[in-house]
Design a protein around this motif. Structure first.
Motif, mmCIF file in Angstrom:
data_model
loop_
_atom_site.group_PDB
_atom_site.id
_atom_site.type_symbol
_atom_site.label_atom_id
_atom_site.label_comp_id
_atom_site.label_asym_id
_atom_site.label_seq_id
_atom_site.Cartn_x
_atom_site.Cartn_y
_atom_site.Cartn_z
ATOM 1 N N TYR A 68 39.950 53.962 54.142
ATOM 2 C CA TYR A 68 38.962 54.552 55.107
ATOM 3 C C TYR A 68 39.277 55.924 55.455
ATOM 4 C CZ TYR A 68 37.264 49.650 54.950
ATOM 5 O OH TYR A 68 36.934 48.321 54.621
ATOM 6 N N THR A 69 37.858 56.701 55.564
ATOM 7 C CA THR A 69 37.988 57.982 56.121
ATOM 8 C C THR A 69 38.730 58.125 57.464
ATOM 9 O OG1 THR A 69 35.921 58.347 54.923
ATOM 10 C CG2 THR A 69 36.733 60.254 56.469
ATOM 11 N N GLY A 70 39.716 58.962 57.681
ATOM 12 C CA GLY A 70 40.336 59.243 59.055
ATOM 13 C C GLY A 70 41.299 58.359 59.301
ATOM 14 N N GLY A 71 41.874 57.698 58.272
ATOM 15 C CA GLY A 71 43.074 56.705 58.300
ATOM 16 C C GLY A 71 42.519 55.366 58.302
ATOM 17 N N GLY A 72 43.021 54.552 59.170
ATOM 18 C CA GLY A 72 42.408 53.162 59.223
ATOM 19 C C GLY A 72 42.988 52.210 58.018
ATOM 20 N N THR A 73 42.468 51.262 57.805
ATOM 21 C CA THR A 73 42.859 50.061 57.204
ATOM 22 C C THR A 73 43.072 50.639 55.801
ATOM 23 O OG1 THR A 73 42.076 48.452 58.630
ATOM 24 C CG2 THR A 73 42.720 47.465 56.776
ATOM 25 N N LYS A 74 43.792 50.019 54.891
ATOM 26 C CA LYS A 74 43.846 50.444 53.386
ATOM 27 C C LYS A 74 43.776 48.818 53.009
ATOM 28 C CE LYS A 74 46.861 54.193 53.075
ATOM 29 N NZ LYS A 74 48.088 54.609 52.427
ATOM 30 N N PHE A 75 43.108 48.627 51.735
ATOM 31 C CA PHE A 75 43.220 47.407 51.009
ATOM 32 C C PHE A 75 43.750 47.889 49.515
ATOM 33 C CE2 PHE A 75 39.887 46.488 53.917
ATOM 34 C CZ PHE A 75 40.531 45.109 54.585
ATOM 35 N N LEU A 76 44.536 46.930 49.015
ATOM 36 C CA LEU A 76 45.060 46.842 47.741
ATOM 37 C C LEU A 76 44.083 45.998 46.831
ATOM 38 C CD1 LEU A 76 48.977 46.743 48.250
ATOM 39 C CD2 LEU A 76 47.382 48.746 48.311
ATOM 40 N N VAL A 77 43.612 46.423 45.550
ATOM 41 C CA VAL A 77 42.559 45.660 44.894
ATOM 42 C C VAL A 77 43.368 45.403 43.944
ATOM 43 C CG1 VAL A 77 40.615 45.861 43.869
ATOM 44 C CG2 VAL A 77 40.610 46.935 45.946
ATOM 45 N N LEU A 78 43.420 43.793 43.520
ATOM 46 C CA LEU A 78 44.045 43.287 42.311
ATOM 47 C C LEU A 78 43.061 42.454 41.356
ATOM 48 C CD1 LEU A 78 45.783 42.677 44.975
ATOM 49 C CD2 LEU A 78 47.627 42.611 43.359
ATOM 50 N N LYS A 79 43.252 42.437 40.190
ATOM 51 C CA LYS A 79 42.368 41.763 39.407
ATOM 52 C C LYS A 79 43.222 41.056 38.309
ATOM 53 C CE LYS A 79 41.645 44.517 35.316
ATOM 54 N NZ LYS A 79 40.585 45.386 34.489
ATOM 55 N N ARG A 80 42.694 39.997 37.989
ATOM 56 C CA ARG A 80 43.240 39.241 36.637
ATOM 57 C C ARG A 80 42.243 38.544 35.863
ATOM 58 N NH1 ARG A 80 46.007 33.875 39.880
ATOM 59 N NH2 ARG A 80 44.088 32.996 40.766
ATOM 60 N N PRO A 81 42.423 37.931 34.653
ATOM 61 C CA PRO A 81 41.500 37.355 33.886
ATOM 62 C C PRO A 81 40.789 36.011 34.474
ATOM 63 C CG PRO A 81 43.216 38.034 32.449
ATOM 64 C CD PRO A 81 43.786 38.262 34.023
ATOM 65 N N ARG A 82 39.582 35.906 34.592
ATOM 66 C CA ARG A 82 39.000 34.594 35.365
ATOM 67 C C ARG A 82 39.560 33.655 34.425
ATOM 68 N NH1 ARG A 82 35.168 34.134 38.683
ATOM 69 N NH2 ARG A 82 34.252 36.225 38.247
ATOM 70 N N GLY A 83 39.782 32.385 35.291
ATOM 71 C CA GLY A 83 40.312 31.121 34.748
ATOM 72 C C GLY A 83 41.752 30.966 34.779
ATOM 73 N N GLU A 84 42.410 31.914 35.299
ATOM 74 C CA GLU A 84 43.786 31.849 35.502
ATOM 75 C C GLU A 84 44.127 31.142 36.920
ATOM 76 O OE1 GLU A 84 46.462 35.215 34.815
ATOM 77 O OE2 GLU A 84 45.853 35.772 32.860
ATOM 78 N N SER A 85 45.221 30.836 37.167
ATOM 79 C CA SER A 85 45.701 30.080 38.277
ATOM 80 C C SER A 85 44.922 30.543 39.497
ATOM 81 C CB SER A 85 47.217 29.785 38.643
ATOM 82 O OG SER A 85 47.455 29.371 39.836
ATOM 83 N N THR A 86 44.662 29.570 40.523
ATOM 84 C CA THR A 86 44.144 30.279 41.561
ATOM 85 C C THR A 86 44.902 29.887 42.712
ATOM 86 O OG1 THR A 86 42.618 28.097 41.916
ATOM 87 C CG2 THR A 86 41.671 29.981 40.729
ATOM 88 N N ASP A 87 46.058 30.058 42.702
ATOM 89 C CA ASP A 87 47.007 29.716 43.739
ATOM 90 C C ASP A 87 46.886 30.672 45.056
ATOM 91 O OD1 ASP A 87 49.996 28.984 41.625
ATOM 92 O OD2 ASP A 87 48.116 27.797 42.371
ATOM 93 N N SER A 88 46.526 31.669 44.721
ATOM 94 C CA SER A 88 46.202 32.863 46.060
ATOM 95 C C SER A 88 45.019 32.672 46.656
ATOM 96 C CB SER A 88 46.403 34.200 45.458
ATOM 97 O OG SER A 88 47.748 34.476 44.838
ATOM 98 N N GLN A 89 43.950 32.019 46.362
ATOM 99 C CA GLN A 89 42.764 32.085 47.062
ATOM 100 C C GLN A 89 42.635 30.846 47.903
ATOM 101 O OE1 GLN A 89 39.926 33.095 44.086
ATOM 102 N NE2 GLN A 89 40.475 35.391 44.447
#
Length: 69
Positions: A48-69
């Motif tokens: 976010y502009t001015g500092g603030g929160t950062k997010f890391l964006v990850l991806k994986r092919p649809r249909g793999e394990s969904t243990d993280s969600q």
């Protein structure tokens, strides 16, 4: 022409944990290693502009394990 790339992905965002001061993010290596073991790949960051929160964006092919969600 055939491609090995999947045509659909799912996305996940990770907010790195904050240190005690709440101004510095701590190293999210454990979370990233766990997500990597589940098939997630880091593809981008969001700041976010001015500092603030950062997010890391990850991806994986649809249909793999969904243990993280």
């Amino acid at each position: 022409m055939t491609t090995d790339q999947p045509s659909e992905y799912e996305y996940y965002t990770l907010r790195p944990p904050r240190e005690a001061t709440k101004k510095e993010a701590s190293d999210p290596i454990q979370e990233l290693n766990q997500l990597g073991a589940e098939g997630w790949e880091l593809v981008s960051t969001i700041e976010y502009t001015g500092g603030g929160t950062k997010f890391l964006v990850l991806k994986r092919p649809r249909g793999e394990s969904t243990d993280s969600q």
